[in-house]
Design a protein around this motif. Structure first.
Motif, PDB file in Angstrom:
ATOM      1  N   HIS A  74       1.013  -1.216  -0.027  1.00 48.95           N
ATOM      2  CA  HIS A  74      -0.166  -0.006  -0.024  1.00 48.95           C
ATOM      3  C   HIS A  74       0.879   1.458   0.015  1.00 48.95           C
ATOM      4  O   HIS A  74       1.825   1.266   0.562  1.00 48.95           O
ATOM      5  N   ASP A  75       0.530   2.392  -0.683  1.00 52.64           N
ATOM      6  CA  ASP A  75       0.998   3.509  -0.530  1.00 52.64           C
ATOM      7  C   ASP A  75      -0.217   4.614  -0.441  1.00 52.64           C
ATOM      8  O   ASP A  75      -1.084   4.228  -0.389  1.00 52.64           O
ATOM      9  N   TRP A  76       0.242   5.885  -0.268  1.00 52.96           N
ATOM     10  CA  TRP A  76      -0.454   7.133  -0.066  1.00 52.96           C
ATOM     11  C   TRP A  76      -0.204   8.063  -1.259  1.00 52.96           C
ATOM     12  O   TRP A  76       0.939   8.624  -1.141  1.00 52.96           O
ATOM     13  N   VAL A  77      -1.132   8.310  -2.262  1.00 53.18           N
ATOM     14  CA  VAL A  77      -0.950   9.198  -3.168  1.00 53.18           C
ATOM     15  C   VAL A  77      -2.053  10.266  -3.007  1.00 53.18           C
ATOM     16  O   VAL A  77      -2.967   9.929  -3.202  1.00 53.18           O
ATOM     17  N   LEU A  78      -1.520  11.734  -2.981  1.00 53.92           N
ATOM     18  CA  LEU A  78      -2.403  12.631  -3.241  1.00 53.92           C
ATOM     19  C   LEU A  78      -2.304  13.403  -4.564  1.00 53.92           C
ATOM     20  O   LEU A  78      -1.311  13.696  -4.994  1.00 53.92           O
ATOM     21  N   VAL A  79      -3.734  13.500  -5.070  1.00 54.81           N
ATOM     22  CA  VAL A  79      -3.843  13.805  -6.484  1.00 54.81           C
ATOM     23  C   VAL A  79      -5.058  15.193  -6.441  1.00 54.81           C
ATOM     24  O   VAL A  79      -5.832  14.887  -5.432  1.00 54.81           O
ATOM     25  N   LYS A  80      -5.247  15.712  -7.457  1.00 49.90           N
ATOM     26  CA  LYS A  80      -6.556  16.603  -7.745  1.00 49.90           C
ATOM     27  C   LYS A  80      -7.434  15.397  -8.048  1.00 49.90           C
ATOM     28  O   LYS A  80      -7.040  14.394  -8.657  1.00 49.90           O
ATOM     29  N   ALA A  81      -8.840  15.616  -7.631  1.00 46.18           N
ATOM     30  CA  ALA A  81      -9.757  14.649  -7.917  1.00 46.18           C
ATOM     31  C   ALA A  81      -9.954  14.267  -9.240  1.00 46.18           C
ATOM     32  O   ALA A  81      -9.871  13.025  -9.552  1.00 46.18           O
ATOM     33  N   GLU A  82      -9.891  15.063 -10.235  1.00 44.37           N
ATOM     34  CA  GLU A  82      -9.935  14.781 -11.493  1.00 44.37           C
ATOM     35  C   GLU A  82      -8.745  13.953 -12.180  1.00 44.37           C
ATOM     36  O   GLU A  82      -8.872  13.451 -13.266  1.00 44.37           O
ATOM     37  N   ASP A  83      -7.725  13.754 -11.406  1.00 49.40           N
ATOM     38  CA  ASP A  83      -6.494  13.131 -11.891  1.00 49.40           C
ATOM     39  C   ASP A  83      -6.321  11.792 -11.498  1.00 49.40           C
ATOM     40  O   ASP A  83      -5.514  11.007 -11.796  1.00 49.40           O
ATOM     41  N   LEU A  84      -7.330  11.174 -10.435  1.00 50.05           N
ATOM     42  CA  LEU A  84      -7.097  10.125  -9.654  1.00 50.05           C
ATOM     43  C   LEU A  84      -7.167   8.790 -10.705  1.00 50.05           C
ATOM     44  O   LEU A  84      -6.154   7.906 -10.761  1.00 50.05           O
ATOM     45  N   ALA A  86      -6.347   8.694 -13.903  1.00 49.04           N
ATOM     46  CA  ALA A  86      -5.077   8.713 -14.762  1.00 49.04           C
ATOM     47  C   ALA A  86      -3.825   8.436 -14.090  1.00 49.04           C
ATOM     48  O   ALA A  86      -2.890   7.691 -14.629  1.00 49.04           O
ATOM     49  N   VAL A  87      -3.803   8.822 -12.772  1.00 46.81           N
ATOM     50  CA  VAL A  87      -2.703   8.523 -12.069  1.00 46.81           C
ATOM     51  C   VAL A  87      -2.470   7.078 -11.658  1.00 46.81           C
ATOM     52  O   VAL A  87      -1.312   6.305 -11.929  1.00 46.81           O
ATOM     53  N   ALA A  88      -3.693   6.730 -11.492  1.00 43.48           N
ATOM     54  CA  ALA A  88      -3.750   5.135 -11.116  1.00 43.48           C
ATOM     55  C   ALA A  88      -3.160   4.296 -12.313  1.00 43.48           C
ATOM     56  O   ALA A  88      -2.503   3.350 -12.140  1.00 43.48           O
ATOM     57  N   SER A  89      -3.840   4.760 -13.391  1.00 40.44           N
ATOM     58  CA  SER A  89      -3.602   3.862 -14.685  1.00 40.44           C
ATOM     59  C   SER A  89      -2.037   3.836 -15.002  1.00 40.44           C
ATOM     60  O   SER A  89      -1.357   2.921 -15.435  1.00 40.44           O
ATOM     61  N   ASP A  90      -1.360   5.252 -15.024  1.00 37.94           N
ATOM     62  CA  ASP A  90      -0.038   5.417 -15.351  1.00 37.94           C
ATOM     63  C   ASP A  90       0.895   4.550 -14.326  1.00 37.94           C
ATOM     64  O   ASP A  90       1.885   4.156 -14.484  1.00 37.94           O
ATOM     65  N   GLY A  91       0.383   4.548 -12.924  1.00 31.38           N
ATOM     66  CA  GLY A  91       1.042   3.754 -12.027  1.00 31.38           C
ATOM     67  C   GLY A  91       1.421   2.423 -12.439  1.00 31.38           C
ATOM     68  O   GLY A  91       2.410   1.726 -11.979  1.00 31.38           O
ATOM     69  N   LEU A  92       0.155   1.955 -13.089  1.00 31.73           N
ATOM     70  CA  LEU A  92       0.337   0.552 -13.447  1.00 31.73           C
ATOM     71  C   LEU A  92       1.651   0.060 -14.310  1.00 31.73           C
ATOM     72  O   LEU A  92       2.499  -0.864 -14.143  1.00 31.73           O
ATOM     73  N   THR A  93       1.837   0.964 -15.329  1.00 30.83           N
ATOM     74  CA  THR A  93       3.002   1.022 -16.142  1.00 30.83           C
ATOM     75  C   THR A  93       4.413   1.393 -15.606  1.00 30.83           C
ATOM     76  O   THR A  93       5.350   0.996 -15.871  1.00 30.83           O
ATOM     77  N   ALA A  94       4.248   2.126 -14.405  1.00 31.26           N
ATOM     78  CA  ALA A  94       5.333   2.469 -13.784  1.00 31.26           C
ATOM     79  C   ALA A  94       5.973   1.250 -13.058  1.00 31.26           C
ATOM     80  O   ALA A  94       7.376   1.187 -12.866  1.00 31.26           O
ATOM     81  N   GLY A  95       5.322   0.460 -12.654  1.00 34.88           N
ATOM     82  CA  GLY A  95       5.725  -0.754 -11.957  1.00 34.88           C
ATOM     83  C   GLY A  95       6.126  -0.581 -10.548  1.00 34.88           C
ATOM     84  O   GLY A  95       6.137   0.397 -10.048  1.00 34.88           O
ATOM     85  N   ILE A  96       6.420  -1.592  -9.852  1.00 36.44           N
ATOM     86  CA  ILE A  96       6.731  -1.840  -8.485  1.00 36.44           C
ATOM     87  C   ILE A  96       8.204  -1.163  -8.175  1.00 36.44           C
ATOM     88  O   ILE A  96       8.329  -0.451  -7.127  1.00 36.44           O
ATOM     89  N   ALA A  97       8.928  -1.050  -8.962  1.00 35.16           N
ATOM     90  CA  ALA A  97      10.079  -0.568  -8.844  1.00 35.16           C
ATOM     91  C   ALA A  97      10.175   1.008  -8.855  1.00 35.16           C
ATOM     92  O   ALA A  97      10.970   1.536  -8.081  1.00 35.16           O
ATOM     93  N   ASN A  98       9.222   1.439  -9.158  1.00 40.51           N
ATOM     94  CA  ASN A  98       8.805   2.903  -9.171  1.00 40.51           C
ATOM     95  C   ASN A  98       7.764   3.232  -8.231  1.00 40.51           C
ATOM     96  O   ASN A  98       7.119   4.223  -8.224  1.00 40.51           O
ATOM     97  N   GLY A  99       7.450   2.235  -7.442  1.00 43.14           N
ATOM     98  CA  GLY A  99       6.300   2.380  -6.383  1.00 43.14           C
ATOM     99  C   GLY A  99       4.949   2.631  -6.816  1.00 43.14           C
ATOM    100  O   GLY A  99       4.134   3.152  -6.491  1.00 43.14           O
ATOM    101  N   TYR A 100       4.761   2.248  -8.159  1.00 44.85           N
ATOM    102  CA  TYR A 100       3.438   2.580  -8.886  1.00 44.85           C
ATOM    103  C   TYR A 100       2.999   3.730  -9.033  1.00 44.85           C
ATOM    104  O   TYR A 100       1.861   4.209  -9.027  1.00 44.85           O
ATOM    105  N   VAL A 101       4.195   4.698  -9.264  1.00 42.66           N
ATOM    106  CA  VAL A 101       3.610   5.804  -9.384  1.00 42.66           C
ATOM    107  C   VAL A 101       4.705   6.599 -10.516  1.00 42.66           C
ATOM    108  O   VAL A 101       6.102   6.206 -10.607  1.00 42.66           O
ATOM    109  N   LYS A 102       4.180   6.992 -11.755  1.00 41.48           N
ATOM    110  CA  LYS A 102       4.911   7.438 -12.861  1.00 41.48           C
ATOM    111  C   LYS A 102       5.866   8.378 -12.486  1.00 41.48           C
ATOM    112  O   LYS A 102       5.615   9.549 -11.689  1.00 41.48           O
ATOM    113  N   LYS A 103       7.074   8.099 -12.724  1.00 43.61           N
ATOM    114  CA  LYS A 103       8.335   9.123 -12.544  1.00 43.61           C
ATOM    115  C   LYS A 103       8.086  10.420 -12.869  1.00 43.61           C
ATOM    116  O   LYS A 103       7.804  10.935 -13.871  1.00 43.61           O
ATOM    117  N   ASP A 104       8.274  11.466 -11.906  1.00 44.74           N
ATOM    118  CA  ASP A 104       8.271  12.849 -12.140  1.00 44.74           C
ATOM    119  C   ASP A 104       6.759  13.371 -12.692  1.00 44.74           C
ATOM    120  O   ASP A 104       6.695  14.161 -13.473  1.00 44.74           O
TER     121      ASP A 104
END
Length: 156
Positions: A74-84, A86-104
């Motif tokens: 589990h992690d905790w990620v803060l975003v604007k509501a409208e970005d939730l 897209a950020v979750a989808s992009d996190g999938l491709t970022a992978g566990i090595a990046n903590g499922y958060v797209k770099k930068d």
């Protein structure tokens, strides 16, 4: 009359000292928040809020379960509501090595690392980028978790 003149003179001196010295800097106010996540894919809170006088937020995430980060992280990620989404989808491709958060990812305001059962992590972030009245959400970006693990982040 003499007392009044002395009081007036003292006020002038204090006022002049304040003008010369400039206004005192407002003290930083760090608001501390805590949230827990478990093996049932749940946060223990659906809403977190801070006062508008907070200059920084220190959030601590605790994984109260037993499963490791690789299978139930589990992690905790803060975003604007409208970005939730897209950020979750992009996190999938970022992978566990990046903590499922797209770099930068500029849409991510703050995030913790992924933790497993029995672990904790913290993040501290400035509130200067947050606007009162704007709708913010937090989520877990571990694959499949964001549908259940999200909540509102409110600035009061």
């Amino acid at each position: 009359m003499r007392l009044t003149r002395n009081a007036f003179a003292a006020l002038l001196i204090v006022g002049a000292a304040l003008l010369v010295g400039g206004p005192a800097q407002a003290a930083a106010k760090v608001c501390k928040l805590a949230i827990s996540a478990n093996d049932a894919i749940q946060y223990d809170k659906k809403q977190l809020s801070v006062g508008s006088d907070c200059t920084q937020v220190e959030l601590t995430l605790t994984h109260s379960g037993k499963l490791p980060a690789q299978s139930m992280g589990h992690d905790w990620v803060l975003v604007k509501a409208e970005d939730l989404s897209a950020v979750a989808s992009d996190g999938l491709t970022a992978g566990i090595a990046n903590g499922y958060v797209k770099k930068d990812d500029a849409r991510v305001i703050a995030h913790t690392k992924i933790v497993g059962g029995g672990e904790s992590t913290s993040v501290t972030f400035a509130t200067s980028a947050l606007k009162k009245g704007q709708s913010y959400k937090y989520l877990c970006t571990f694959p499949g978790h964001n549908a259940l693990m999200n909540g509102d982040f409110v600035i009061q």
